[in-house]
Design an enzyme around this catalytic site. Structure first.
Site, short mmCIF file in Angstrom:
data_model
loop_
_atom_site.label_atom_id
_atom_site.label_comp_id
_atom_site.label_asym_id
_atom_site.label_seq_id
_atom_site.Cartn_x
_atom_site.Cartn_y
_atom_site.Cartn_z
N ASP A 1 0.87 -1.21 -0.19
CA ASP A 1 -0.15 -0.01 0.13
C ASP A 1 0.92 1.27 -0.10
OD1 ASP A 1 -2.45 1.58 0.14
OD2 ASP A 1 -2.43 1.14 2.08
N TRP B 1 2.82 7.85 -2.47
CA TRP B 1 4.34 8.23 -2.80
C TRP B 1 4.49 8.99 -3.87
CZ3 TRP B 1 7.55 7.33 -6.81
CH2 TRP B 1 8.92 7.20 -6.71
N ASN C 1 -10.73 -3.15 -6.40
CA ASN C 1 -9.86 -2.10 -6.96
C ASN C 1 -10.48 -1.51 -8.36
OD1 ASN C 1 -6.53 -3.31 -5.71
ND2 ASN C 1 -7.76 -1.47 -5.15
N ARG D 1 2.05 -5.17 6.03
CA ARG D 1 1.06 -3.79 5.54
C ARG D 1 1.87 -2.80 5.40
NH1 ARG D 1 -5.03 -2.50 4.36
NH2 ARG D 1 -4.58 -0.93 3.11
C1 FPP Z 1 -1.94 0.25 -3.51
O1 FPP Z 1 -1.58 1.47 -3.36
C2 FPP Z 1 -1.21 -0.36 -4.73
C3 FPP Z 1 -2.01 -1.24 -5.47
C4 FPP Z 1 -3.47 -1.35 -5.32
C5 FPP Z 1 -1.40 -1.67 -6.80
C6 FPP Z 1 -0.25 -2.65 -6.49
C7 FPP Z 1 0.48 -2.89 -7.79
C8 FPP Z 1 1.75 -3.01 -7.66
C9 FPP Z 1 2.83 -2.83 -6.60
C10 FPP Z 1 2.28 -2.89 -9.10
C11 FPP Z 1 2.43 -4.65 -9.65
C12 FPP Z 1 2.98 -5.45 -8.95
C13 FPP Z 1 3.27 -6.84 -9.51
C14 FPP Z 1 4.03 -7.83 -8.54
C15 FPP Z 1 2.74 -7.28 -10.60
P1 FPP Z 1 -2.48 2.62 -3.62
O2 FPP Z 1 -2.66 3.17 -5.12
O3 FPP Z 1 -3.87 2.28 -2.84
O4 FPP Z 1 -1.85 3.80 -2.71
P2 FPP Z 1 -2.61 4.93 -2.02
O5 FPP Z 1 -3.28 4.19 -0.67
O6 FPP Z 1 -1.47 5.82 -1.23
O7 FPP Z 1 -3.57 5.60 -2.95
#
Ligand code: FPP
Length: 243
Positions: free
Chosen positions: A24, A29, A72, A188
């Site tokens: 997360d 970031w 998502n 997490r």
């Molecule tokens: C959560 O951060 C991240 C995700 C929902 C996507 C995760 C995907 C990756 C790390 C890339 C793909 C990886 C692989 C192994 C194929 P967020 O967007 O919820 O962040 P925020 O809470 O700061 O908005």
């Protein structure tokens, strides 16, 4: 005075066999750097590669990464498309790494709800790495814990199971990867204290480690820190200390 644990049990307590990670903080970031959310996901993929390599080097046997949840899909179409593109890129580009490190890739989640090409890429990667005997990386993609349990129950119904006699073992046997042991440790990143529908059934007794660090900043050292903290935890599985 507590009884000494038999050596095998003690070493099992020290080293997590299965680690799950809720990656997360990608969006935050990017925002902190004045960028757009997708840049955070791109760096998130780089962090995932670093952590997979570190986990394999540390001898972790199973690593589940929460890549995309059943919830998502509510995000902007452009962001969903970008994350799916990263998954496609990851699956196609990492085959040499998997071969070199004997990494077996598996999937948790509902593949019928994924774009057909991604579902196909996952199925072929799962097949091509099936015989590898190194770490198993389980990609939780279009995954929700409640959805997994609901699908397990539907599988049981389709097999004609007697619903009034269902036990825990019946449901566990119809989850997405029934041979994978329950996670010992769920990590997490980005400081949120919730499990967000991740490994609901399997994580019933997992130790939780929450890090304030945003996912794109994660390295192998952060994984090592989480594991060091896990080693100091006392796991009781509902029993009483020292018994
Ligand atoms: C959560 O951060 C991240 C995700 C929902 C996507 C995760 C995907 C990756 C790390 C890339 C793909 C990886 C692989 C192994 C194929 P967020 O967007 O919820 O962040 P925020 O809470 O700061 O908005």
């Amino acid at each position: 005075m507590g009884r000494e644990l038999p050596a095998a049990q003690a070493s099992e307590l020290r080293a997590p066999r299965h680690v799950g990670i809720i990656m997360d903080g990608n969006g935050r970031w990017a925002k902190r750097r004045g960028g757009i959310r997708t840049q955070g996901h791109l760096e998130g993929l780089a962090a995932a590669k670093r952590v997979v390599k570190a986990a394999s080097d540390m001898g972790i046997q199973y690593l589940t990464l929460y890549v995309f949840s059943t919830e998502n899909w509510k995000r902007a179409v452009s962001e969903v498309g970008f994350i799916m593109g990263l998954v496609r890129q990851y699956l196609r580009a990492e085959m040499d790494f998997c071969r070199g490190n004997r990494i077996r890739v598996r999937h948790a989640g509902d593949s019928s709800g994924l774009p057909a090409d991604i579902a196909g890429d996952i199925a072929s990667t799962v097949r091509d790495t099936e015989s590898f005997d190194g770490m198993q990386v389980i990609l939780a993609l279009n995954y929700g814990g409640r959805d997994e349990i609901a699908r397990a129950v539907r599988r049981l119904a389709a097999k004609g199971a007697k619903m009034e006699a269902l036990g825990e073992a019946d449901i566990a046997s119809c989850l997405d990867n029934p041979d994978v042991p329950d996670p010992d440790l769920i990590i997490r990143s980005a400081g949120e204290y919730r499990t967000s529908n991740f490994l609901l059934w399997e994580g019933a007794y997992a130790e939780l480690f929450v890090s304030p660090k945003l996912w794109p900043d994660w390295t192998g050292a952060d994984l090592a820190e989480a594991i060091a903290e896990y080693r100091n935890r006392e796991r009781r599985f509902g029993s009483v200390a020292g018994e």
